[in-house]
Design a protein around this motif. Structure first.
Motif, PDB file in Angstrom:
ATOM      1  N   LYS A 169     -61.370 -28.453  55.410  1.00 43.29           N
ATOM      2  CA  LYS A 169     -60.745 -29.394  54.727  1.00 43.29           C
ATOM      3  C   LYS A 169     -59.476 -29.668  55.524  1.00 43.29           C
ATOM      4  CE  LYS A 169     -58.407 -26.100  51.747  1.00 43.29           C
ATOM      5  NZ  LYS A 169     -57.963 -25.671  50.348  1.00 43.29           N
ATOM      6  N   LYS A 170     -58.817 -28.878  56.306  1.00 42.06           N
ATOM      7  CA  LYS A 170     -57.615 -29.137  56.830  1.00 42.06           C
ATOM      8  C   LYS A 170     -57.626 -28.480  58.316  1.00 42.06           C
ATOM      9  CE  LYS A 170     -52.603 -28.574  56.073  1.00 42.06           C
ATOM     10  NZ  LYS A 170     -51.462 -28.298  54.835  1.00 42.06           N
TER      11      LYS A 170
ATOM     12  N   THR B 258     -60.993 -35.394  56.898  1.00 37.83           N
ATOM     13  CA  THR B 258     -60.410 -33.954  56.958  1.00 37.83           C
ATOM     14  C   THR B 258     -58.751 -34.089  57.238  1.00 37.83           C
ATOM     15  OG1 THR B 258     -62.143 -33.073  58.008  1.00 37.83           O
ATOM     16  CG2 THR B 258     -60.388 -31.885  58.472  1.00 37.83           C
TER      17      THR B 258
ATOM     18  N   GLN C 213     -62.918 -37.793  62.071  1.00 37.71           N
ATOM     19  CA  GLN C 213     -62.733 -37.256  60.760  1.00 37.71           C
ATOM     20  C   GLN C 213     -61.315 -37.575  60.080  1.00 37.71           C
ATOM     21  OE1 GLN C 213     -63.894 -33.224  60.186  1.00 37.71           O
ATOM     22  NE2 GLN C 213     -65.905 -33.660  60.940  1.00 37.71           N
TER      23      GLN C 213
ATOM     24  N   LYS D 171     -68.583 -29.966  59.620  1.00 36.43           N
ATOM     25  CA  LYS D 171     -67.549 -30.280  58.306  1.00 36.43           C
ATOM     26  C   LYS D 171     -67.573 -29.088  57.733  1.00 36.43           C
ATOM     27  CE  LYS D 171     -69.249 -35.142  58.748  1.00 36.43           C
ATOM     28  NZ  LYS D 171     -69.806 -36.224  58.052  1.00 36.43           N
TER      29      LYS D 171
END
Length: 220
Positions: free
Chosen positions: A70-71, A92, A86, A67
């Motif tokens: 974020k993108k 995400t 995710q 993890k």
């Protein structure tokens, strides 16, 4: 300039929140040691530009599982169920880009182009929010360049000047990413003295490479 640095020094160049490009296609041509070191570092809120999301236990997939993104901007994520989870759960942000378009967006950044025009994606969700340009009566989507703070690459043979020779299909996205990041780091299967590689065999000139990490002689 001595381009050889340690793995620790290489990963220290990646900062929380950075955009990183990682070479590879289904993890072939991915710098596995650099990825493992990045996993161990715990760097977070990263944006990934890659062909895919790797596998859960291989390539950039290990960063997905940890993890740290974020993108994700990729062509497909189907080989990594965690990436799909995710995305579905909103953990995400995932931007899926047609593969040919993705590589051209990366190339555009490296070549100083303002973008590329393509008909791929017209009439689909791909075109949402994008500018259309009509040329001679034909509509095209304007796809803007994709660049990164750091590019992490892999090659079988690299000399100390940063000249690169890829082995087989490990070239894939590595070559085009080398020119499209502020800092390019290559993990070398084997490091050679400058001048030892045949100039005609060099696929990525050393001018595009900032730093080299010795991958331990696994290839070449």
């Amino acid at each position: 300039m001595n381009k050889l640095i340690s793995m620790v020094e290489a990963i220290s160049l990646v900062k929380d929140g950075d955009t990183i490009m990682v070479g590879g296609f289904m993890a072939n041509g991915t710098p596995e040691h650099l990825v493992d070191a990045l996993v161990a570092s715990g760097k977070k809120n990263l944006t990934l530009i890659c062909n895919d999301a790797g596998l859960a236990d291989k390539g950039v997939g290990k960063l997905v599982v940890n993890k740290q993104f974020k993108k994700i901007i990729a062509s497909h994520i189907g080989l990594n169920k965690e990436a799909g989870r995710q995305m579905s759960d909103g953990e995400t942000e995932v931007v899926l880009v047609p593969q040919g378009t993705l590589v051209e967006q990366i190339r555009a950044a490296g070549y100083g182009l303002g973008g590329v025009l393509t008909r791929t994606g017209l009439g689909t969700l791909v075109e949402v929010g994008k500018e259309k340009i009509n040329i001679d009566g034909v509509d095209y989507l304007l796809e803007k360049p994709l660049s990164a703070d750091i590019a992490l690459l892999y090659a079988a043979k690299v000399d100390k000047a940063g000249n690169i020779v890829y082995q087989g299909s490990e070239n894939n996205f590595n070559h085009v990413m080398a020119a499209s990041a502020k800092v390019t780091i290559v993990e070398a299967g084997r490091v050679y003295e400058s001048g030892m590689l045949c100039p005609n065999a060099v696929m990525t000139p050393g001018i595009f490479v900032n730093y080299i990490v010795d991958g331990g002689g696994l290839d070449g």
